[in-house]
Design a protein around this motif. Sequence first.
Motif, PDB file in Angstrom:
ATOM      1  N   GLU A 367      44.954  50.206  44.950  1.00  0.00           N
ATOM      2  CA  GLU A 367      44.329  49.094  44.832  1.00  0.00           C
ATOM      3  C   GLU A 367      45.315  47.788  44.823  1.00  0.00           C
ATOM      4  OE1 GLU A 367      41.721  47.504  41.078  1.00  0.00           O
ATOM      5  OE2 GLU A 367      40.710  49.007  41.945  1.00  0.00           O
ATOM      6  N   ILE A 368      44.491  46.804  45.635  1.00  0.00           N
ATOM      7  CA  ILE A 368      45.623  45.585  45.838  1.00  0.00           C
ATOM      8  C   ILE A 368      44.745  44.438  45.415  1.00  0.00           C
ATOM      9  CG2 ILE A 368      46.725  44.010  47.667  1.00  0.00           C
ATOM     10  CD1 ILE A 368      47.120  46.971  49.152  1.00  0.00           C
ATOM     11  N   ALA A 369      45.109  43.731  44.568  1.00  0.00           N
ATOM     12  CA  ALA A 369      44.417  42.463  44.356  1.00  0.00           C
ATOM     13  C   ALA A 369      44.517  41.336  45.355  1.00  0.00           C
ATOM     14  CB  ALA A 369      45.121  41.741  43.086  1.00  0.00           C
ATOM     15  N   LEU A 370      43.301  40.551  45.683  1.00  0.00           N
ATOM     16  CA  LEU A 370      43.313  39.647  46.463  1.00  0.00           C
ATOM     17  C   LEU A 370      42.885  38.212  45.689  1.00  0.00           C
ATOM     18  CD1 LEU A 370      41.465  41.737  49.261  1.00  0.00           C
ATOM     19  CD2 LEU A 370      43.942  41.138  49.112  1.00  0.00           C
ATOM     20  N   ASP A 371      43.119  37.145  46.672  1.00  0.00           N
ATOM     21  CA  ASP A 371      42.599  36.054  46.122  1.00  0.00           C
ATOM     22  C   ASP A 371      41.485  35.488  47.109  1.00  0.00           C
ATOM     23  OD1 ASP A 371      42.231  33.083  45.542  1.00  0.00           O
ATOM     24  OD2 ASP A 371      44.156  32.546  45.947  1.00  0.00           O
ATOM     25  N   ALA A 372      40.245  35.331  46.339  1.00  0.00           N
ATOM     26  CA  ALA A 372      39.059  35.294  47.000  1.00  0.00           C
ATOM     27  C   ALA A 372      38.869  34.189  47.640  1.00  0.00           C
ATOM     28  CB  ALA A 372      37.944  35.244  46.116  1.00  0.00           C
ATOM     29  N   ALA A 373      39.660  32.990  47.700  1.00  0.00           N
ATOM     30  CA  ALA A 373      39.727  31.689  48.299  1.00  0.00           C
ATOM     31  C   ALA A 373      40.550  31.854  49.579  1.00  0.00           C
ATOM     32  CB  ALA A 373      40.196  30.700  47.316  1.00  0.00           C
ATOM     33  N   LYS A 374      41.161  32.887  49.688  1.00  0.00           N
ATOM     34  CA  LYS A 374      42.071  32.946  50.742  1.00  0.00           C
ATOM     35  C   LYS A 374      41.547  33.936  51.987  1.00  0.00           C
ATOM     36  CE  LYS A 374      46.461  31.530  48.583  1.00  0.00           C
ATOM     37  NZ  LYS A 374      47.745  32.129  48.243  1.00  0.00           N
ATOM     38  N   THR A 375      42.018  33.850  53.190  1.00  0.00           N
ATOM     39  CA  THR A 375      41.556  35.005  54.197  1.00  0.00           C
ATOM     40  C   THR A 375      42.339  36.052  54.129  1.00  0.00           C
ATOM     41  OG1 THR A 375      43.312  34.114  55.927  1.00  0.00           O
ATOM     42  CG2 THR A 375      41.156  33.067  55.867  1.00  0.00           C
ATOM     43  N   PRO A 376      41.999  37.216  54.785  1.00  0.00           N
ATOM     44  CA  PRO A 376      42.893  38.206  54.572  1.00  0.00           C
ATOM     45  C   PRO A 376      44.165  38.066  54.947  1.00  0.00           C
ATOM     46  CG  PRO A 376      40.748  38.905  55.372  1.00  0.00           C
ATOM     47  CD  PRO A 376      40.834  37.492  55.099  1.00  0.00           C
ATOM     48  N   ALA A 377      44.500  37.150  56.205  1.00  0.00           N
ATOM     49  CA  ALA A 377      45.753  36.945  56.691  1.00  0.00           C
ATOM     50  C   ALA A 377      46.447  36.087  55.535  1.00  0.00           C
ATOM     51  CB  ALA A 377      45.788  36.231  58.040  1.00  0.00           C
ATOM     52  N   GLU A 378      46.032  35.157  55.216  1.00  0.00           N
ATOM     53  CA  GLU A 378      46.687  34.258  54.116  1.00  0.00           C
ATOM     54  C   GLU A 378      47.041  35.018  52.848  1.00  0.00           C
ATOM     55  OE1 GLU A 378      44.475  29.954  54.838  1.00  0.00           O
ATOM     56  OE2 GLU A 378      43.595  31.312  53.368  1.00  0.00           O
ATOM     57  N   ASN A 379      46.247  36.165  52.501  1.00  0.00           N
ATOM     58  CA  ASN A 379      46.536  37.280  51.364  1.00  0.00           C
ATOM     59  C   ASN A 379      47.905  37.890  51.798  1.00  0.00           C
ATOM     60  OD1 ASN A 379      45.083  37.485  48.809  1.00  0.00           O
ATOM     61  ND2 ASN A 379      43.227  37.085  50.490  1.00  0.00           N
ATOM     62  N   ALA A 380      47.811  38.464  52.993  1.00  0.00           N
ATOM     63  CA  ALA A 380      49.025  39.111  53.321  1.00  0.00           C
ATOM     64  C   ALA A 380      50.488  38.172  53.236  1.00  0.00           C
ATOM     65  CB  ALA A 380      48.781  39.672  54.826  1.00  0.00           C
ATOM     66  N   GLN A 381      50.201  37.036  53.750  1.00  0.00           N
ATOM     67  CA  GLN A 381      51.308  36.103  53.810  1.00  0.00           C
ATOM     68  C   GLN A 381      51.881  35.862  52.445  1.00  0.00           C
ATOM     69  OE1 GLN A 381      53.259  34.885  56.348  1.00  0.00           O
ATOM     70  NE2 GLN A 381      52.085  36.400  57.611  1.00  0.00           N
TER      71      GLN A 381
END
Length: 585
Positions: A367-381
């Motif tokens: 399970e990986i936490a994400l920032d809902a305000a960012k795109t998937p690519a921005e989360n990876a970056q």
Amino acid sequence: MPLDGIVLSNIAKEIEDTALGLRIDKIHQPERDEVVLLLRSHRLLLSANPTSPKVCFADTAGENPMQAPLFCMVLRKHLAGGKIVRINQPGFERILEVSIESINEMGDLSKKQLIIEIMGKHSNIILVDEKGVIIDSVKRVSLDKSSVRQVLPGMAYVYPPGQDKLDPRSTVKEDFLAKIGTLTAMKAGEAIYKSYSGISPLAASEICIRGNINPSDFVGTVDLGVLYEAFNKIFADIKNHIYYPKIYMEDGGKIKDFSSIDLKMWHGLENTGYNSISKLINDFYRQKDAYYKRSQKTQDLKKLVANHVERLSKKKEVLLNTLEEIKNRDEIKRKGELITANIYAIKQGQTTVSLINFYEDEAPLVEIALDAAKTPAENAQSYFKKYNKQKRTFEAANEQLIVADEDLYYLESILNGLNTNLLAQDIEDIRQELREQGFIKKNPAPLKKPKQQAKKSAPMRFKSSDGFEIYVGKSNKQNDELTMEFAQGSDLWLHTKNIPGSHVIVRTEGAALPDKTIEEAAHLAAYFSKGRGANLVPVDYTNRKNVKKPGGAKPGMVIYNTYNTAYITPDIAVIDRINEYNEVY
């Protein structure tokens, strides 16, 4: 320690055996509170120095003043040409009476007493006539200085105030049990030295230890019969003039104390035995004074180095904590890579995502936490940026940790050098070395022409039992010079393994070294290191040609790959046996 009655009885016996019947040829007073009687080839020193009162045969002559002090003139008048006829230690107190027969101004035989009172700051040297009247003293004590006892010319001599103590030499078991047995609420060690004259707290503790009794145990809880047997055994030796003069050392070579009885309580400490109590006293105060002077001279440097060590230790702790915090940085990178590999399966607005972790054999979900305000690519970056930041932190922290470890080792070697016998030039060399390494601020350029350079200090030098010369560096700079410039390729080089210490060189002159010489050199390497007080200190040894100094390395730092290792428990007695050239080390 101040001279107690036991040590003084040892001294009295030595003076009696050596000086009885000898005439006093000359009398000097080199210091305000010291007198020297010259007896043929012997110098009998009487000192009322408040910090180190003593009486013994001196091995060196003090410098005499141009004009003899008044007390010295009085002694010359009454004692010059006189003969020592008796040595007495009244009541086993710290008092020695030297009886001297001489011819007075009328041509008659007269007897005088030179009395030495070993009483700390109240120590004194008093000349008394045959009627017990004070002729003079090195310290006159008037009523305004003491209302209890005055010491002035013309007054009757009286002993210092007693404390109702018994003479331990004449005590029998019944007296001992009666005296000590009434002090049930007092500690055993305290009861002994408060009941008997001439016994110091150290000697009282030793008596208790000999009877397997804790000196702090109360008298009412101990077996007084056992305590008496220990007491009696020690004083049986003393009554038979059997002594065991020894100097005891702490870790680091610091003088701890001396005694005329063998101290079982300190059986684990380094010690040096003597055949002469006078030789012991001379060595004790010489080494103590040298250690004190050396400590005073190096105190500021030790404090400065200790402060640097403390700061570096704290910095190292912070760096280790930082490395611990980022030890999982590779997982952060993998999360970025997993997001990238599944970028089209992730929608913006998600706060978490469960992805297959194909980096592990069983491919579990992670399970990986994400920032809902960012795109998937921005989360990876974001994960890649965090990883790169931690990677840079890891590399920087590792580099700083290596430097901190090197600096700590270097500073520990400086501290080790500061504990050896340093000359003024050695200390200045270490100070300059610390400036060059950035641990002391460099002084501004001098406005005046610098003074002429002092004579360069030499390393310590010893001679092995087999006749080989052995050299020991006293500072990092001297270690470098000794190893890289002085030593030849076939010489033997020794140093403690991973422990700050001195470089040791054995000059072989191309000859094969006996095992005994290698062992003695290893004792020196272990003793002049931070491992001095440890057991089985590892000492590496190899030919000098195998030792290299890396470019840019700090003073004293070398590398070597071919070597043997000896395990040595440093023994000061071994070092004393091979010491031919050094007064103090």
